[in-house]
Design an enzyme around this catalytic site. Structure first.
Site, short mmCIF file in Angstrom:
data_model
loop_
_atom_site.label_atom_id
_atom_site.label_comp_id
_atom_site.label_asym_id
_atom_site.label_seq_id
_atom_site.Cartn_x
_atom_site.Cartn_y
_atom_site.Cartn_z
N TYR A 15 -158.51 -124.96 38.33
CA TYR A 15 -158.14 -124.25 37.25
C TYR A 15 -156.75 -124.66 36.91
O TYR A 15 -156.55 -124.05 35.71
CB TYR A 15 -158.64 -122.79 37.18
CG TYR A 15 -160.09 -122.54 37.62
CD1 TYR A 15 -161.17 -122.46 36.45
CD2 TYR A 15 -160.25 -122.10 39.07
CE1 TYR A 15 -162.33 -122.47 36.71
CE2 TYR A 15 -161.82 -121.94 39.08
CZ TYR A 15 -162.68 -122.07 38.04
OH TYR A 15 -164.05 -121.70 38.17
N HIS A 20 -157.10 -120.97 30.20
CA HIS A 20 -157.23 -119.64 30.99
C HIS A 20 -156.09 -119.36 31.83
O HIS A 20 -155.71 -118.31 32.13
CB HIS A 20 -158.55 -119.15 31.46
CG HIS A 20 -159.29 -118.02 31.29
ND1 HIS A 20 -158.88 -117.32 30.43
CD2 HIS A 20 -160.57 -117.53 31.65
CE1 HIS A 20 -159.70 -116.23 30.21
NE2 HIS A 20 -160.64 -116.42 30.89
N TYR A 67 -159.78 -114.01 40.19
CA TYR A 67 -160.36 -114.57 39.08
C TYR A 67 -160.04 -113.52 37.72
O TYR A 67 -159.81 -112.16 38.01
CB TYR A 67 -161.94 -114.87 39.34
CG TYR A 67 -162.05 -116.01 40.28
CD1 TYR A 67 -162.10 -117.16 39.79
CD2 TYR A 67 -162.31 -115.59 41.50
CE1 TYR A 67 -162.19 -118.29 40.65
CE2 TYR A 67 -162.48 -116.85 42.40
CZ TYR A 67 -162.39 -117.86 41.87
OH TYR A 67 -162.60 -119.05 42.97
N ASN A 69 -161.64 -112.30 35.18
CA ASN A 69 -162.38 -110.72 34.87
C ASN A 69 -162.20 -109.78 35.72
O ASN A 69 -162.67 -108.59 35.51
CB ASN A 69 -164.02 -111.29 34.92
CG ASN A 69 -163.90 -112.35 33.70
OD1 ASN A 69 -163.06 -112.68 32.93
ND2 ASN A 69 -165.39 -112.82 33.58
#
Length: 183
Positions: A15, A20, A67, A69
């Site tokens: 990532y 993001h 993460y 969320n």
């Protein structure tokens, strides 16, 4: 008084260079001014943490390991551990509602559909913290899902433009640290 700087992103090498994770990348850039600062894992606080001393006071930078969320779990734990007032929290987050390179500093702002911001607001019970929103834009094609877009790698053009974004973010960060920002 201690300041908490929360970088929103996802842990893991896969990532690192995704849209993001622009909050993580921005935190790394801001910390370049503090060569002694190194992120270290703090499992009980669900984060990687870097602490620095500046002329404006102590700063705690975190990269939640929860993460995007579920970012609120880490933010709430760190806030309580260090006793940081909510108005001394700054969240660095990607923003699909603004074009790539646009940077905004706001307090008491909504989440704009960002699930990490929503999680933080729910965990803190308030949105009275500051947000440094880093514009990443939206997909240029309708056949690309928003979730695929934010988890996608930066284009070559974005990789070039990200340096200007970081310069603007750094200026707004300095204003926030010194208390000269406007909401």
């Amino acid at each position: 008084m201690t300041m908490l700087i929360v970088a929103i992103g996802n842990p893991g090498r896969q990532y690192t260079w995704t849209r993001h994770n622009i909050g993580f990348l921005c935190a790394d850039k801001l910390l370049q001014g503090f060569p002694e600062a190194q992120f270290k894992e703090a499992r009980k606080l669900f984060s990687d943490i870097a602490k620095v001393e500046s002329p404006q006071g102590s700063m705690v930078f975190i990269k939640p390991r929860t993460y995007v969320n579920l970012s609120g779990k880490a933010v709430s734990a760190v806030k309580e551990y260090y006793g940081i007032p909510i108005d001394r929290i700054l969240v660095l987050a990607d923003d699909v509602n603004h074009p790539f390179g646009n940077v905004r500093l706001r307090q008491n702002a909504g989440g704009g559909g960002h699930k990490g911001i929503k999680s933080i607001t729910q965990s803190l019970g308030s949105n009275d913290y500051w947000q440094l929103r880093l514009g990443i834009g939206r997909p240029q094609r309708e056949d690309i899902e928003l979730s695929d877009f934010v988890l996608g790698q930066f284009t070559e053009e974005e990789q070039i433009g990200i340096q200007s974004l970081f310069i603007e973010a750094s200026a707004l960060f300095s204003q926030w640290c010194s208390g000269t920002q406007t909401a």
